[in-house]
Design a protein around this motif. Structure first.
Motif, PDB file in Angstrom:
ATOM      1  N   HIS A 235      27.555  48.915  39.906  1.00 31.78           N
ATOM      2  CA  HIS A 235      26.116  49.186  39.897  1.00 31.78           C
ATOM      3  C   HIS A 235      25.323  47.904  39.648  1.00 31.78           C
ATOM      4  N   LEU A 236      25.746  47.102  38.678  1.00 31.05           N
ATOM      5  CA  LEU A 236      25.039  45.863  38.358  1.00 31.05           C
ATOM      6  C   LEU A 236      25.060  44.905  39.543  1.00 31.05           C
ATOM      7  N   LEU A 258      41.008  46.091  39.044  1.00 25.75           N
ATOM      8  CA  LEU A 258      39.562  45.972  39.224  1.00 25.75           C
ATOM      9  C   LEU A 258      39.217  45.545  40.649  1.00 25.75           C
ATOM     10  N   VAL A 259      40.023  44.652  41.233  1.00 20.77           N
ATOM     11  CA  VAL A 259      39.810  44.277  42.633  1.00 20.77           C
ATOM     12  C   VAL A 259      39.840  45.522  43.521  1.00 20.77           C
ATOM     13  N   GLU A 260      40.807  46.400  43.258  1.00 19.98           N
ATOM     14  CA  GLU A 260      40.938  47.637  44.038  1.00 19.98           C
ATOM     15  C   GLU A 260      39.746  48.566  43.811  1.00 19.98           C
ATOM     16  N   GLN A 261      39.316  48.717  42.548  1.00 19.02           N
ATOM     17  CA  GLN A 261      38.194  49.607  42.232  1.00 19.02           C
ATOM     18  C   GLN A 261      36.905  49.125  42.887  1.00 19.02           C
ATOM     19  N   LYS A 264      36.906  49.815  46.673  1.00 24.05           N
ATOM     20  CA  LYS A 264      36.597  51.204  47.044  1.00 24.05           C
ATOM     21  C   LYS A 264      35.095  51.451  47.080  1.00 24.05           C
ATOM     22  N   ARG A 265      34.331  50.590  46.393  1.00 20.23           N
ATOM     23  CA  ARG A 265      32.870  50.735  46.385  1.00 20.23           C
ATOM     24  C   ARG A 265      32.206  49.721  47.315  1.00 20.23           C
ATOM     25  N   GLY A 266      33.020  49.126  48.182  1.00 19.28           N
ATOM     26  CA  GLY A 266      32.472  48.223  49.187  1.00 19.28           C
ATOM     27  C   GLY A 266      32.200  46.817  48.713  1.00 19.28           C
ATOM     28  N   ILE A 267      32.773  46.434  47.577  1.00 20.01           N
ATOM     29  CA  ILE A 267      32.565  45.091  47.029  1.00 20.01           C
ATOM     30  C   ILE A 267      33.862  44.310  47.166  1.00 20.01           C
TER      31      ILE A 267
END
Length: 392
Positions: A235-236, A258-261, A264-267
């Protein structure tokens, strides 16, 4: 004040000008004249204040003015905790000494041992080394210290944190007693003070610090529940349209997760940690430095030795332990007087770490809230000067 007023020679001043440096930092103003005079020093200054140049510049000048020694015996030894820092320090030596006829090499775990031996056999003036690799070379009689004139312990607190005290003592025992010694560190703690007492007889102490509070770095925190931390970070990044961020985690498996998470949100993000090869780490860091990669997840291995002049922000996704590591992490941004920001995501489980960090800083971190992420488990307000009963 200009570098010329510090007593540096014309070839070094020309190299500094070539690199775009005109005005010395506070630690450079204090350390360079003392080292040129031959003083032993213990210097405390935060990451990003120009510590490397404060010892490299006067050592280059004194070596250039001295008699060249041929053979395997090195003239200056710079000990560092990590291979990243070893590479960075040698780059500085090459840049500042480009108009001098001096040689240098960096040796560290992961580099080719036989190649290290061959390079040392050719004769080297300045050796930058991690403790373990230096001992390997010494045991195999590939490096000698008979003509050593200068010893530098760089990021000495980090070397102790990484458990190098026995290696350091073994190395120091091998060195000639008649030498000029320098110790540089972001923080001075009791363990480091004890080490300094074994290295120096009568050192001049220099301190350029304000207990971790750098006015050009905006430091703040957000209280967050552990299970919503990655969502908050995403979000940030999106809401604030961050251009780039170096994001610190404590464990290498956390970096991959965290790279995977984020993915999944397009980052798009990548990671640096001890489980990756030197070649992989160098590629990822270069991608980040050149802007090809916007978001880099790193364990503490990247807290030292990875220099980037214009990094906008660092994020403590996990709070570090010990507290001193916080200083090194935030020192990746706001370098050379530029502005930066340091954001910490803090859950209730992090409270003791938060207390220790704020006690070290001698001020509370500014607390901010994100309306979309209300906290179920509140993080109490720290009590300054908190001292833990034991290590966690």
């Amino acid at each position: 004040m200009s570098f010329a007023k510090l007593g540096l020679s014309d070839p070094i001043l020309k190299a500094l000008s070539d690199s775009g440096y005109q005005t010395p930092t506070e630690i450079q103003k204090k350390a360079i004249p003392l080292i040129l005079k031959g003083e032993d020093i213990i210097a405390s200054a935060q990451t990003g204040t120009g510590k490397t140049a404060s010892f490299v510049l006067p050592i280059l000048q004194k070596l250039d003015n001295g008699e060249t020694v041929r053979g395997r015996s090195i003239r200056a030894l710079i000990l560092v905790p990590t291979r990243e820092l070893a590479i960075q320090v040698e780059k500085s030596i090459l840049a500042y000494g480009k108009h001098l006829q001096l040689s240098s090499v960096a040796v560290y775990g992961g580099s080719d041992l036989e190649e290290n031996k061959q390079r040392l056999a050719q004769g080297v003036d300045i050796l930058v080394a991690t403790p373990g690799r230096l001992l390997d070379l010494a045991y195999q009689r590939s490096v000698f210290f008979n003509d050593l004139e200068f010893l530098v312990l760089d990021e000495a607190d980090r070397m102790l944190d990484m458990g190098f005290i026995d290696d350091l003592n073994k190395i120091i025992d091998r060195l000639p007693s008649h030498r000029q010694s320098m110790l540089f560190s972001a923080t001075i703690n009791p363990k480091l003070r004890y080490l300094a007492d074994t290295v120096y007889d009568d050192a001049v102490e220099i301190k350029v610090s304000s207990k971790g509070k750098k006015s050009n770095i905006e430091q703040w925190m957000i209280a967050v529940d552990k299970d919503t931390k990655s969502a908050l970070l995403s979000h940030l990044i999106k809401e604030n349209q961050w251009d780039q961020a170096l994001i610190f985690v404590e464990k290498k498996h956390s970096a991959a997760k965290l790279v995977e998470q984020l993915g999944k949100r397009g980052i798009i993000a990548d990671s640096i940690h001890a489980g990756r090869s030197q070649a992989q780490r160098e590629k990822v860091w270069n991608d980040f430095k050149t802007g090809k990669l916007q978001f880099l997840i790193a364990t503490g291995v990247a807290a030292r030795g990875l220099d980037m002049d214009n990094l906008s922000r660092v994020v403590n996704y996990d709070l570090p332990y010990p507290a001193e590591e916080y200083i090194h992490r935030i020192g990746r941004t706001g370098r050379a007087g530029k502005s930066g920001e340091a954001i910490s995501l803090v859950s209730k489980d992090d409270f003791k770490n938060l207390c220790m960090i704020e006690s070290l800083l001698d001020h509370l971190l500014e607390r901010r809230e994100v309306a979309e992420f209300p906290v179920r488990k509140a993080v109490p307000i720290s009590i300054l000067n908190y001292q833990p009963r034991s290590k966690r």
